[in-house]
Design an enzyme around this catalytic site. Structure first.
Site, PDB file in Angstrom:
ATOM      1  N   ILE A 295      35.722  49.552  36.275  1.00 28.25           N
ATOM      2  CA  ILE A 295      36.269  49.137  37.568  1.00 28.25           C
ATOM      3  C   ILE A 295      35.265  48.350  38.392  1.00 28.25           C
ATOM      4  O   ILE A 295      35.628  47.423  39.115  1.00 28.25           O
ATOM      5  CB  ILE A 295      36.801  50.358  38.369  1.00 28.25           C
ATOM      6  CG1 ILE A 295      37.592  49.904  39.597  1.00 28.25           C
ATOM      7  CG2 ILE A 295      35.687  51.274  38.795  1.00 28.25           C
ATOM      8  CD1 ILE A 295      38.825  49.127  39.278  1.00 28.25           C
TER       9      ILE A 295
ATOM     10  N   GLU B 239      47.361  54.898  39.821  1.00 21.12           N
ATOM     11  CA  GLU B 239      47.453  53.772  40.756  1.00 21.12           C
ATOM     12  C   GLU B 239      48.792  53.062  40.559  1.00 21.12           C
ATOM     13  O   GLU B 239      49.115  52.120  41.268  1.00 21.12           O
ATOM     14  CB  GLU B 239      46.295  52.799  40.542  1.00 21.12           C
ATOM     15  CG  GLU B 239      45.055  53.144  41.340  1.00 21.12           C
ATOM     16  CD  GLU B 239      44.366  54.428  40.903  1.00 21.12           C
ATOM     17  OE1 GLU B 239      44.401  55.414  41.675  1.00 21.12           O
ATOM     18  OE2 GLU B 239      43.799  54.481  39.801  1.00 21.12           O
TER      19      GLU B 239
ATOM     20  N   ASP C   5      41.753  58.018  46.714  1.00 20.04           N
ATOM     21  CA  ASP C   5      41.470  57.833  45.282  1.00 20.04           C
ATOM     22  C   ASP C   5      40.259  58.658  44.847  1.00 20.04           C
ATOM     23  O   ASP C   5      39.468  58.219  44.026  1.00 20.04           O
ATOM     24  CB  ASP C   5      41.271  56.325  44.966  1.00 20.04           C
ATOM     25  CG  ASP C   5      41.231  56.026  43.473  1.00 20.04           C
ATOM     26  OD1 ASP C   5      41.746  56.841  42.687  1.00 20.04           O
ATOM     27  OD2 ASP C   5      40.666  54.985  43.109  1.00 20.04           O
TER      28      ASP C   5
ATOM     29  N   GLU D  96      32.507  52.339  27.131  1.00 20.07           N
ATOM     30  CA  GLU D  96      32.303  53.594  27.860  1.00 20.07           C
ATOM     31  C   GLU D  96      32.152  54.812  26.952  1.00 20.07           C
ATOM     32  O   GLU D  96      32.014  55.926  27.432  1.00 20.07           O
ATOM     33  CB  GLU D  96      33.480  53.826  28.830  1.00 20.07           C
ATOM     34  CG  GLU D  96      33.584  52.749  29.905  1.00 20.07           C
ATOM     35  CD  GLU D  96      34.552  53.087  31.033  1.00 20.07           C
ATOM     36  OE1 GLU D  96      35.282  54.096  30.927  1.00 20.07           O
ATOM     37  OE2 GLU D  96      34.567  52.327  32.024  1.00 20.07           O
TER      38      GLU D  96
ATOM     39  N   CYS E 285      46.524  40.623  42.430  1.00 18.41           N
ATOM     40  CA  CYS E 285      45.460  39.943  41.676  1.00 18.41           C
ATOM     41  C   CYS E 285      44.088  40.595  41.836  1.00 18.41           C
ATOM     42  O   CYS E 285      43.288  40.623  40.904  1.00 18.41           O
ATOM     43  CB  CYS E 285      45.361  38.476  42.103  1.00 18.41           C
ATOM     44  SG  CYS E 285      46.957  37.651  42.305  1.00 18.41           S
TER      45      CYS E 285
HETATM   46  O1  LIG Z   1      44.129  57.637  38.772  1.00 20.83           O
HETATM   47  C1  LIG Z   1      44.097  57.256  37.593  1.00 20.83           C
HETATM   48  O2  LIG Z   1      44.995  57.471  36.755  1.00 20.83           O
HETATM   49  C2  LIG Z   1      42.870  56.536  37.162  1.00 20.83           C
HETATM   50  C3  LIG Z   1      42.609  56.231  35.827  1.00 20.83           C
HETATM   51  C4  LIG Z   1      41.402  55.590  35.480  1.00 20.83           C
HETATM   52  C5  LIG Z   1      41.219  55.319  34.022  1.00 20.83           C
HETATM   53  O3  LIG Z   1      42.090  55.728  33.235  1.00 20.83           O
HETATM   54  O4  LIG Z   1      40.281  54.691  33.584  1.00 20.83           O
HETATM   55  C6  LIG Z   1      40.473  55.281  36.530  1.00 20.83           C
HETATM   56  C7  LIG Z   1      40.851  55.612  37.849  1.00 20.83           C
HETATM   57  N1  LIG Z   1      42.009  56.236  38.137  1.00 20.83           N
HETATM   58  C8  LIG Z   1      40.028  55.326  38.986  1.00 20.83           C
HETATM   59  O5  LIG Z   1      40.426  55.578  40.137  1.00 20.83           O
HETATM   60  C9  LIG Z   1      38.758  54.733  38.787  1.00 20.83           C
HETATM   61  O6  LIG Z   1      38.012  54.487  39.761  1.00 20.83           O
HETATM   62  C10 LIG Z   1      38.375  54.403  37.458  1.00 20.83           C
HETATM   63  C11 LIG Z   1      37.222  53.779  36.977  1.00 20.83           C
HETATM   64  C12 LIG Z   1      37.393  53.684  35.637  1.00 20.83           C
HETATM   65  C13 LIG Z   1      36.506  53.077  34.652  1.00 20.83           C
HETATM   66  O7  LIG Z   1      36.710  53.337  33.462  1.00 20.83           O
HETATM   67  O8  LIG Z   1      35.601  52.320  35.058  1.00 20.83           O
HETATM   68  N2  LIG Z   1      38.583  54.231  35.276  1.00 20.83           N
HETATM   69  C14 LIG Z   1      39.204  54.666  36.379  1.00 20.83           C
HETATM   70 CA   LIG Z   2      42.509  56.891  40.454  1.00 23.80          CA
END
Ligand SMILES: O=C(O)c1cc(C(=O)O)c2c(n1)C(=O)C(=O)c1cc(C(=O)O)[nH]c1-2
Ligand SMILES: [Ca+2]
Length: 697
Positions: free
Chosen positions: A556, A185, A315, A71, A622
């Site tokens: 994600i 989360e 979220d 990323e 899971c």
């Molecule tokens: O609420 C959080 O602390 C948090 C952290 C992160 C993260 O650190 O990557 C994501 C998310 N939420 C989140 O909701 C999310 O959809 C998400 C996608 C990603 C990714 O890198 O693909 N990180 C995160």
């Molecule tokens: Ca989040």
């Protein structure tokens, strides 16, 4: 704190990468995550242009030693390209030739994966003085020597090794290194902190949500925020994590950052936990979650906030990149914040005060019926309060967000922002009254089993049809779309805009492409053999312009959505750094052949009770990594094919004894017993047989 000496601050760098260099943002280099302090991701370089981009070719590439999601945006200074990869590793390459100069591995324990919501990703490093800064998944901030990669100092950022991870890129201004964490989360209490760039000493820390009032509030902002929460909110942390965007505004000497969702998502859980809960308040705003907050950079004192999603139960993190720009809007010349958080509205705010200027829905959304034109507050659709209705709410956007961390760019030439857009819905359903927080996994108060995709072909097809992605060129002044390019599915790459009237973007469809920034015409593309999420960047050396991008699918959208990952074309992960220039003719080696996986599950011999119980446990513990029904993407094993589902002993060895902990699959013995493991196994066998039946229809 009382009695402790004030940290002594060693002051800004006067050699190496200085504030003056960061502020000037020389077009030949790329010194900070979003290129300039305003994070516009707009390069003034013009050698590669809409007229000649057809001649762009691969100059060099470097294979990475991790095949998880990539990323990061590379940085370029003094002919060296600095890149971070999954597992928070850092590499320095000769930016012209691709020769590896040094590499650094912080040796993040692979077990950390269980408290990372969204893959082992890292979005980039920062440069300042003679150092490179990287924040690691397990919560350290590490300073490296730019020349050698040697560790200069390490600071521990996270308060424990249970709930917090770091995925974002640090930013530096005035000698202060800014970083926050992810974890909303889990049980995180969000914060941002500043560290002395020379010695790693913590200079200040500002929490985004109030702690337990019995412990006293750290500042007035926390006391004010406390009145917007119900129940014993502090017990589960409150969320509001600072996991991606941090933007320094030199005009106002403010640090602006976005905050994450409230934790738990389901606000009724906090109220339920209240000791004397006579008046449940599920309508408070939950400050400062899902907001943009501004602090004074030197002191870390509160300046302003603007909340985008009050009492965020979906979220809808506000963590997407924050862009600063100067533009004429409503007849006035203004210094503004441009922001497209997950919630589907595009915001324009005054950068000095946070005052609301305007917001428009730039994508389809159903959680809100509009924005108050004076305050900027959203009207909430009552049906979207799923914890009150007790029904499943198919929310749009879903938890992946209309726009997430994939950086957007802004071209002052066209006046447009280029946003990687996702159209993904999510079935929100409150967990039952017996829901309790537990020692491992997500603590969102959501019914995990209720979110699994049923094996009903019509429902699957409708969901797949509704799930798409696009590159949207948005006019922030007029508040309307200028053009769009539709993709096969969501979760495409971040964008780069250039003065060559180009927009560059990689895609889930394993292509890296250039578009005409004005018209949206797709002018050039290169087959990357792997999905692209990261944003490209550009630099020039010896009069030649280069474009670099990290390739490698994940995050994600690969690990959690199960059936829906198919909508992005099932991209592979072949992680590489790729660098392009005009006239180059480099080729990639042929990719390995795709293994054809035949679904051949054992016959189902369990009971419906086992399946129902297994569905609950699977959904809770899971599904976030292995897909909603055992169907995973490119990174994690597809459990319908796993040997463990055919053998109860193997299942217990993995799930209870932690046999695969070195690969990140930790023991779940603290939350699951042998019966649970067997129930999960029966659930997976049953789901795999349902899928097999669908295939054979
Ligand atoms: O609420 C959080 O602390 C948090 C952290 C992160 C993260 O650190 O990557 C994501 C998310 N939420 C989140 O909701 C999310 O959809 C998400 C996608 C990603 C990714 O890198 O693909 N990180 C995160
Ligand atoms: Ca989040």
């Amino acid at each position: 704190a009382c009695g402790e000496a004030e940290p002594s601050f060693s002051g800004p760098a006067t050699q190496g990468v200085t504030d003056a260099m960061l502020a000037a943002a020389d077009g030949n280099e790329w010194l900070t995550y979003g290129r300039d302090y305003g994070e516009q991701r707009f390069s003034p370089l013009t050698q590669i242009s809409a007229a000649n981009v057809g001649d762009l070719g691969l100059a060099w590439y470097a294979d990475l030693d991790t095949a998880r999601g990539q990323e990061a945006t590379p940085l370029m200074h003094d002919g060296v390209l600095y890149v971070s990869t999954a597992w928070s590793m850092v590499k320095a390459y000769d930016a012209k030739t691709g020769t590896l100069i040094w590499e650094y591995d912080p040796e993040v324990p692979r077990e950390t994966l269980v408290r990372a919501c969204c893959d082992a990703v890292n979005r980039g490093v920062a440069l300042y003085g003679d150092k490179v800064f990287v924040a690691t998944l397990d919560g350290r901030l590490v300073a490296l020597d730019q020349k050698t990669g040697a560790v200069e100092w390490t600071s521990t950022v996270v308060p424990n090794q249970e709930d917090y991870t770091i995925t974002g890129a640090p930013r530096v201004a005035g000698g202060r290194v800014f970083i926050g964490t992810g974890g909303a989360e889990y049980r995180a209490r969000g914060f941002i902190a500043a560290y002395d760039w020379e010695n790693g000493e913590e200079l200040w820390r500002w929490h985004t949500v109030p702690g337990n009032p019995a412990d006293g509030f750290e500042n007035d902002a926390m006391e004010m925020a406390a009145s917007t929460w119900g129940g014993n909110w502090w017990e589960l942390g409150g969320g509001g994590t600072v996991w991606d965007s941090i933007t320094y505004d030199p005009v106002n000497d403010l640090v602006l950052f976005g905050t994450g969702n409230a934790e738990p998502w389901n606000p009724a859980v906090n109220d339920r936990n209240a000791v004397a809960n006579t008046q449940p308040d599920t309508q408070g705003d939950n400050l400062f979650t899902s907001s943009i907050v501004a602090l004074h950079a030197d002191s870390g004192e509160y300046a302003w906030h603007f909340q985008q999603t009050p009492e965020d139960r979906w979220d809808y993190d506000s963590n997407a990149g924050i862009t600063l720009a100067d533009m004429t809007i409503k007849g006035e010349q203004r210094h503004v914040v441009l922001h497209a958080p997950k919630n589907g509205y595009f915001y324009v705010l005054d950068a000095a005060s946070g005052a609301f200027i305007q917001a428009e829905a730039w994508t389809a959304l159903n959680w809100s019926t509009g924005i108050d034109p004076v305050t900027g507050k959203p009207e909430i659709n009552p049906q979207a309060r799923y914890e009150l209705t007790g029904e499943t709410w198919t929310g749009l956007p879903g938890a992946a967000g209309a726009h997430s961390w994939q950086p957007m760019s802004y071209s002052p030439d066209t006046g447009l922002v280029y946003i990687p857009a996702n159209l993904t819905a999510f079935p929100y359903r409150a967990a039952g009254d017996d829901w309790e927080p537990s020692a491992l996994g997500f603590q969102t108060g959501i019914d995990g089993a209720g979110t699994a995709m049923p094996a009903i072909p019509e429902i699957r097809q409708a969901a797949l049809d509704a799930t798409t992605g696009a590159l949207v060129a948005w006019d922030p002044v007029a508040g309307r779309e200028a053009w769009r390019h539709d993709y096969i599915g969501p979760w495409n790459g971040g964008t780069l805009a250039t003065a060559g009237n180009l927009v560059f973007q990689g895609s889930a469809g394993e292509q890296f492409a250039a578009f005409n920034a004005t018209s949206g015409e797709r002018l050039w593309s290169f087959a990357t053999q792997s999905g692209v999420m990261a944003a490209p960047m550009t630099y020039a050396i010896d009069g030649e312009q280069y474009v670099a991008v990290l390739v490698g699918w994940g995050g994600i959208w690969d690990i959690a959505p199960g059936v829906m990952t198919a909508k992005s074309g099932r991209p592979r992960n072949i992680s590489r750094l790729m660098v392009f220039k005009l006239g180059a003719t480099g080729q990639l080696p042929a990719p390995p052949a795709l293994a054809e996986m035949v679904l051949d599950p054992p016959a189902f011999t369990g009971t419906p009770q086992q399946v129902a119980a297994g569905a609950q446990s699977y959904g809770r513990y899971c599904g976030a990594c292995h897909g909603d029904a055992g169907i995973a993407g490119a990174l994690n094993p597809d459990l319908r094919h796993s040997g463990a589902i055919g053998d109860g002993d193997v299942m217990r060895m993995v799930l209870i004894d932690g046999a695969l902990h070195e690969r990140g699959m930790v023991s779940f013995a603290s939350v699951l017993n042998a019966d649970d493991a067997e129930n999960i196994r029966q659930y997976l066998i049953s789901r795999a047989n349902e899928d097999k039946a669908l295939e054979n229809r």
